[in-house]
Design a protein around this motif. Structure first.
Motif, PDB file in Angstrom:
ATOM      1  N   ALA A  38       0.839  -1.198   0.000  1.00  0.00           N
ATOM      2  CA  ALA A  38       0.000   0.000   0.000  1.00  0.00           C
ATOM      3  C   ALA A  38       0.875   1.249   0.000  1.00  0.00           C
ATOM      4  CB  ALA A  38      -0.912  -0.003   1.221  1.00  0.00           C
ATOM      5  N   ALA A  41      -2.204   4.316   4.393  1.00  0.00           N
ATOM      6  CA  ALA A  41      -3.478   3.832   4.927  1.00  0.00           C
ATOM      7  C   ALA A  41      -3.990   4.799   5.989  1.00  0.00           C
ATOM      8  CB  ALA A  41      -3.316   2.429   5.510  1.00  0.00           C
ATOM      9  N   SER A  43      -6.800   4.667   9.251  1.00  0.00           N
ATOM     10  CA  SER A  43      -7.655   3.812  10.074  1.00  0.00           C
ATOM     11  C   SER A  43      -8.992   4.490  10.329  1.00  0.00           C
ATOM     12  CB  SER A  43      -6.974   3.508  11.409  1.00  0.00           C
ATOM     13  OG  SER A  43      -5.775   2.782  11.188  1.00  0.00           O
ATOM     14  N   SER A  49      -9.762  -0.062   7.926  1.00  0.00           N
ATOM     15  CA  SER A  49      -8.845   0.901   7.313  1.00  0.00           C
ATOM     16  C   SER A  49      -9.128   1.051   5.828  1.00  0.00           C
ATOM     17  CB  SER A  49      -7.392   0.463   7.520  1.00  0.00           C
ATOM     18  OG  SER A  49      -7.153  -0.774   6.867  1.00  0.00           O
ATOM     19  N   GLU A  51      -6.848   1.662   2.499  1.00  0.00           N
ATOM     20  CA  GLU A  51      -5.478   1.638   1.989  1.00  0.00           C
ATOM     21  C   GLU A  51      -5.451   2.123   0.546  1.00  0.00           C
ATOM     22  OE1 GLU A  51      -3.364  -2.098   4.364  1.00  0.00           O
ATOM     23  OE2 GLU A  51      -3.944  -2.295   2.253  1.00  0.00           O
ATOM     24  N   LYS A  53      -3.851   1.729  -2.692  1.00  0.00           N
ATOM     25  CA  LYS A  53      -3.007   0.683  -3.268  1.00  0.00           C
ATOM     26  C   LYS A  53      -2.179   1.191  -4.444  1.00  0.00           C
ATOM     27  CE  LYS A  53      -3.091  -3.134  -2.344  1.00  0.00           C
ATOM     28  NZ  LYS A  53      -2.257  -3.930  -1.414  1.00  0.00           N
ATOM     29  N   ASN A  71      -8.181  -0.079  -1.169  1.00  0.00           N
ATOM     30  CA  ASN A  71      -8.547  -1.360  -0.576  1.00  0.00           C
ATOM     31  C   ASN A  71      -9.172  -1.078   0.790  1.00  0.00           C
ATOM     32  OD1 ASN A  71      -8.798  -4.012   0.152  1.00  0.00           O
ATOM     33  ND2 ASN A  71      -6.690  -4.579  -0.361  1.00  0.00           N
TER      34      ASN A  71
END
Length: 711
Positions: A38, A41, A43, A49, A51, A53, A71
């Motif tokens: 990733a 990210a 949270s 989370s 992410e 990518k 993601n």
């Protein structure tokens, strides 16, 4: 406050509307490999989370199009509603850019508990924006905030991020429900005066479980400045790749020299049918291009043009004698190692001596073909001329492709040392086989003859040629030289054979020259090559012997010469004057007043399916009395032994020899005094000479009694 909440509700309703729709059949949703790292990210609640990518940027007429994939990991025990979250791109200058979900992902409204989803978004940004100028903000709806937004976090794009698959690794993209892996198998980069000429063999592998029809993909080269240059794809249209199978496609294009040739990337894009802009499928760094310069003789080197991939092998560069010049001739073989036929490139060439002196060259094709089939090889000869006294240390062969009357593209550069490479050598009794399509034949030097003269001798090598084609074929024109062991070279003449040769039929050509008296003929070799004519800037191969006066030759080879047979037969039986076999019998003499009559039976046979040139050849009969009382000679042209054009066998005069048999053929010689010497006449010699170009070689001599019949 109520108005703001109403506006926010309207926005949420719009987001719900945008989140519905149908997936594109050519770009179905897919889950990327979990191992893909990733970029960053953020949270959210309960350990879940978002992410980032991957993120990519492509130029667009209105600016740039940014696409990115997120993601979403839901580690909670309940569904994660995407209506509560959205994204925004923000530039360094503070500008913000609206983000929209790709149509194929609009079906995703939530992420189930303990699962994850990948979703792709896009945004339009300004033309001056770079990826590293952007930040991705993850936002959640929060009614407690003044603008109902709460920024949960943001991801910046690292300076080292490219989003491009490194060279040596395999890129991939999804299409038709399967994953296609791509890799550059071959990359060459020629150039001309204005452009680089990249050529790439791209392998596509279907790793899925069903066949994939390749969609309409745009292939491009991208420079470090982000400039895109389109590539033309060969073998890509209507291509279907079976499961676990792979296919190669050929990509070619042009890039201005000013754009540079470093840091290129191969980019695959596809026009989105709804959004009407290109979306990125894959991008991969290209490896260093394969060398098209510095190749050596005897090694395979590949080059590519718009038609496909060719393999070249320089068998050798030879220096050959030609009058007061030398010929530089290169034997080049082009092969097709692919699965489809290739056209023959429209090539030009030149030699470069010691990287300084350019020698223009001509290209000769000796094969009768119009293309190169898979697995086939095309022989090409390249030749130029230099003064025979000129010395050099290194020679390069530069091949170019003719794109237009004024534009030449470099294809290949091959190097050879100055030492004269050994020519193909055919030993005593051995046969050379020509494998050129349409000209297959075998060559053997069967005999050598010396015809003596006053100040020099005619040396003639008898060259037997067998037609290995399935059709009647004219002989390929030949150029010949005799090479002495001390390096002296004598140009030779090859006799003209006008008729085509039958399949498996044979011809015998006389290859002859005049050698001064006293020259050492030990270890003499015969140098042969295919005659070519360079006229008006074009190259033509002479279709028949001496049909056009040649001014060069290619495909050289040398023959060892057999020892000459100088045996003289003591009977006039089975005398070989190729292609005829001659026998004389019942030889007798008589004198009638002032006329000497010499009579004999003769039989002349001809070898079938054999052609030769009788011009200049004669059979000479020499009559000599033992005591010198009488001598005379009579000669017969071999060309008259068969009916000439427009004649029948019956129209040949009685004084001429002809094929077949005849009893008591008579030669009459006037001599008024011979009758008075009759009692002194006991024995005479009757000799047979083979005369060629006015000079003779004795092949038989028989001693006979006057006034008696021989056997």
């Amino acid at each position: 406050m109520r108005n703001k909440m109403a506006a926010r509700a309207t926005a949420i309703a719009l987001l719900l509307t945008l989140s519905t729709g149908t997936a594109l059949s050519m770009t179905p949703r897919s889950v990327q490999a979990a191992s893909e790292p990733a970029i960053g990210a953020v949270s959210v609640n309960g350990g879940s989370s978002f992410e980032l990518k991957k993120i990519q940027m492509l130029p667009d007429p209105s600016g740039n199009i940014v696409t990115f994939t997120v993601n979403i990991h839901n580690k909670g025990n309940s569904d994660l509603s995407l209506v509560d979250y959205w994204f925004r791109l923000k530039g360094k200058s503070g500008n913000t850019y609206s983000v929209r979900m790709m149509p194929q992902d609009k079906v995703v409204k939530q992420v189930g508990a303990h699962s994850n989803e990948e979703i792709t978004y896009y945004a339009k940004v300004g033309s001056g924006i770079k990826l590293q100028d952007l930040q991705l903000q993850i936002i959640k709806w929060d009614s407690s905030q003044p603008n109902f937004e709460k920024v949960l976090g943001q991801v910046s794009i690292p300076a080292s991020y490219t989003g491009v698959t490194p060279k040596g690794e395999t890129a991939s993209f999804q299409t038709g429900g399967s994953e296609l892996k791509l890799s550059a198998q071959k990359f060459t980069n020629g150039k001309n005066e204005k452009y680089y000429l990249p050529a790439i063999t791209l392998r596509l592998e279907n790793t899925g479980g069903s066949a994939v029809a390749l969609p309409d993909i745009q292939y491009s080269l991208r420079t470090p400045e982000g400039l895109l240059y389109p590539l033309e794809a060969k073998k890509a249209k209507d291509l279907t790749i079976s499961p676990k199978d792979s296919r190669d496609i050929q990509l070619t294009g042009t890039v201005p020299l000013k754009a540079g040739d470093k840091g290129w990337e191969l980019v695959l894009t596809q026009m989105h049918p709804e959004l009407k802009f290109n979306i990125l499928l894959a991008a991969q760094q290209l490896p260093a291009p394969s060398e098209t310069t510095g190749g050596e003789a005897g090694r395979e080197t590949q080059f590519m043009n718009k038609s496909g991939l060719y393999t070249a092998n320089l068998s050798g560069i030879y220096r050959l004698p030609w009058e007061d010049q030398d010929i530089l001739t290169a034997n080049l073989k082009l092969s097709n190692q692919g699965e489809q036929s290739l056209p023959i490139p429209d090539m030009t060439a030149y030699f470069l001596l010691d990287n300084a002196v350019r020698v223009d060259a001509k290209i000769v094709r000796t094969d009768k073909v119009i293309g190169i089939d898979p697995g086939a090889v095309l022989a090409v000869e390249i030749l130029g001329k230099i003064p025979y006294t000129y010395e050099y240390k290194e020679v390069k062969l530069v091949l170019q492709e003719k794109e237009s009357e004024t534009q030449m593209n470099d294809l290949l550069e091959l190097t050879a040392k100055s030492e004269l490479q050994k020519l193909p050598f055919i030993g005593l009794g051995s046969t050379y086989k020509r494998e050129d399509a349409g000209r297959k034949a075998s060559y053997t030097v069967s005999e050598i003859h010396t015809y003596s003269g006053l100040s020099g001798n005619i040396v003639s090598a008898e060259l037997d040629i067998e037609n290995l084609e399935k059709r009647f074929t004219p002989l390929t024109g030949l150029v010949a030289h005799f090479q002495l062991k001390d390096g002296k070279v004598y140009p030779a003449t090859v006799s003209e054979i006008k008729k085509s040769i039958a399949p498996n039929g044979k011809a015998r050509a006389n290859v002859w020259t005049t050698i001064p008296e006293g020259v050492d003929m030990e270890n003499v070799h015969l140098l042969l090559g295919d005659a070519v004519t360079l006229t008006e800037g074009t190259v033509k191969q002479t279709g028949t012997q001496q049909a056009v006066k040649p001014d060069a030759y290619v495909k050289p080879m040398t023959f060892a010469l057999p020892k000459e047979k100088n045996d003289v037969k003591d009977k006039l039986k089975d005398l070989d004057l190729f292609p005829y076999i001659v026998s004389l019998s019942r030889i007798n003499t008589s004198i009638n007043t002032d006329v000497l009559s010499l009579k004999f039976d003769y039989n002349i046979r001809k070898k079938l399916l054999t052609e030769s040139s009788p011009d200049g050849h004669k059979l000479v009969l020499v009559f000599e009395d033992f005591n010198g009382k009488k001598s005379f000679e009579k000669s017969y042209d071999l060309k008259n032994w068969e009916p000439r054009e427009g004649q029948t066998a019956e129209q040949v005069t009685e004084s001429e020899l002809r094929i077949g048999s005849k009893e008591q053929f008579e030669i009459r010689v006037q001599d008024a005094e011979l009758i008075y010497k009759q009692r002194f006449l006991e024995k005479f010699h009757l000799s047979v000479y083979h005369e060629f170009q006015g000079q003779r070689k004795m092949i038989a001599r028989q001693s006979l009694d006057w006034f008696a019949f021989s056997e």
